[in-house]
Write a protein that holds these residues in place. Structure first.
Motif, mmCIF file in Angstrom:
data_model
loop_
_atom_site.group_PDB
_atom_site.id
_atom_site.type_symbol
_atom_site.label_atom_id
_atom_site.label_comp_id
_atom_site.label_asym_id
_atom_site.label_seq_id
_atom_site.Cartn_x
_atom_site.Cartn_y
_atom_site.Cartn_z
ATOM 1 N N GLY A 27 0.835 -1.206 0.000
ATOM 2 C CA GLY A 27 0.000 0.000 0.000
ATOM 3 C C GLY A 27 0.861 1.244 0.000
ATOM 4 N N GLY A 28 0.363 2.336 -0.540
ATOM 5 C CA GLY A 28 1.106 3.590 -0.576
ATOM 6 C C GLY A 28 2.109 3.643 -1.725
ATOM 7 N N TYR A 29 3.069 4.559 -1.585
ATOM 8 C CA TYR A 29 4.098 4.794 -2.601
ATOM 9 C C TYR A 29 5.459 4.806 -1.913
ATOM 10 C CZ TYR A 29 0.225 6.462 -5.476
ATOM 11 O OH TYR A 29 -0.948 6.553 -6.179
ATOM 12 N N TYR A 30 6.505 4.465 -2.669
ATOM 13 C CA TYR A 30 7.845 4.471 -2.079
ATOM 14 C C TYR A 30 8.912 4.670 -3.148
ATOM 15 C CZ TYR A 30 9.401 -0.026 -3.947
ATOM 16 O OH TYR A 30 9.807 -1.032 -4.783
ATOM 17 N N ARG A 31 10.112 4.932 -2.673
ATOM 18 C CA ARG A 31 11.306 4.912 -3.528
ATOM 19 C C ARG A 31 12.498 4.650 -2.637
ATOM 20 N NH1 ARG A 31 15.474 8.278 -5.425
ATOM 21 N NH2 ARG A 31 14.595 10.097 -4.417
ATOM 22 N N GLU A 32 13.295 3.703 -3.037
ATOM 23 C CA GLU A 32 14.532 3.453 -2.301
ATOM 24 C C GLU A 32 15.483 4.616 -2.563
ATOM 25 O OE1 GLU A 32 16.411 -0.607 -1.640
ATOM 26 O OE2 GLU A 32 17.746 0.274 -3.165
ATOM 27 N N THR A 33 16.047 5.180 -1.501
ATOM 28 C CA THR A 33 16.948 6.323 -1.621
ATOM 29 C C THR A 33 18.396 5.967 -1.285
ATOM 30 O OG1 THR A 33 16.462 6.975 0.661
ATOM 31 C CG2 THR A 33 15.127 7.990 -1.101
ATOM 32 N N HIS A 34 18.585 4.806 -0.631
ATOM 33 C CA HIS A 34 19.946 4.409 -0.257
ATOM 34 C C HIS A 34 20.030 2.899 -0.131
ATOM 35 C CE1 HIS A 34 23.850 4.406 1.690
ATOM 36 N NE2 HIS A 34 23.347 3.683 2.672
ATOM 37 N N ARG A 35 21.064 2.324 -0.691
ATOM 38 C CA ARG A 35 21.416 0.914 -0.506
ATOM 39 C C ARG A 35 22.919 0.917 -0.251
ATOM 40 N NH1 ARG A 35 19.396 -4.113 -0.844
ATOM 41 N NH2 ARG A 35 17.360 -3.251 -1.351
ATOM 42 N N ASP A 36 23.301 0.623 0.983
ATOM 43 C CA ASP A 36 24.687 0.695 1.416
ATOM 44 C C ASP A 36 25.568 -0.220 0.568
ATOM 45 O OD1 ASP A 36 27.105 0.776 2.929
ATOM 46 O OD2 ASP A 36 25.965 1.096 4.766
ATOM 47 N N ALA A 37 26.710 0.280 0.155
ATOM 48 C CA ALA A 37 27.669 -0.535 -0.598
ATOM 49 C C ALA A 37 28.343 -1.558 0.316
ATOM 50 C CB ALA A 37 28.714 0.357 -1.262
#
Length: 180
Positions: A27-37
C-alpha cells in the motif's frame, strides 16, 4: 489550521512526482533512496543453507495517502521509521509475546503524543495507517541489515487473527487485500 483536502491532494501529487515514488506492494508509494555498498553476511532464514550477503542498510521514502494503509507484514531486520511531513501515522506492532504497541509517528513539536522516530523489531508483525483519513503522511524507513523483498512477508489475515484474537478488529481493518 489543517490543510484543505484539495491542498493535500496537490501536496501528495507533488511528492510523488518530485521524489519519483512508485506503488508499494503493501500500500502507498515508495522509492529506495539508499542501498549501502557495505555488505554483511547473513544466515538464511531457515538457519540452513549457505549464508547470503546483504547491504548493511537501506532507506526509503514512504508515502501513505488516499485509501492506502501499510498492511500487516514483517521483515527479518529492524526497521526505523522517521516522520517527515503531513499528518501523524500510527504504526501498530504485534510483539513476539502477542502484545500490541502503537507508535504515533508525527511532528513531536506539534503533537505531545507523537515521536519523530519509531523502531519495529525484526520478525514482528506490523501495519500503519494515517490518523487523518483525508491527509497524507510522508515518512522514511531505514532497515539494517538492508531490506530485501525475499525477506518480506505479507500476513495471512486468517492466521494472524487466529494467533492474536485480542486484536481482531485492528488486524481485520489493516489486513492485506485479497490476492486476485
Amino acid at each position: 489550521m489543517p490543510a484543505r483536502p484539495d491542498s493535500q491532494h496537490k501536496d501528495k501529487d507533488q511528492l510523488i512526482q518530485r521524489f519519483g515514488l512508485q506503488p508499494h506492494p503493501e500500500g502507498g508509494y515508495y522509492r529506495e533512496t539508499h542501498r549501502d555498498a557495505a555488505r554483511v553476511l547473513r544466515q538464511s532464514s531457515e538457519g540452513a543453507g549457505n549464508p547470503a550477503t546483504h547491504a548493511a542498510s537501506t532507506a526509503i521514502y514512504y508515502l501513505l495517502c488516499d485509501n492506502a494503509y501499510s498492511a500487516w507484514h514483517r521483515i527479518r531486520s529492524d526497521e526505523v521509521w522517521h516522520f517527515y511531513a503531513g499528518c501523524p501515522l500510527n504504526v501498530h506492532v504485534l510483539d513476539q509475546d502477542g502484545s500490541l504497541t502503537t507508535h504515533r509517528l508525527g511532528n513531536a513539536l506539534a503533537d505531545d503524543d507523537a515521536v519523530f522516530q519509531a523502531v519495529v523489531r525484526a520478525g514482528c508483525w506490523f501495519a500503519a495507517e494515517r490518523s487523518d483519513p483525508d491527509g497524507f503522511s510522508l515518512v522514511g524507513c531505514t532497515v539494517a541489515p538492508g531490506f530485501e523483498f525475499s525477506e518480506f512477508e505479507l500476513a495471512d489475515a486468517g492466521s494472524l487473527l487466529a494467533s492474536h484474537p485480542r486484536h481482531a478488529a485492528l488486524i481485520a481493518r489493516l489486513a492485506p487485500a485479497p490476492k486476485r
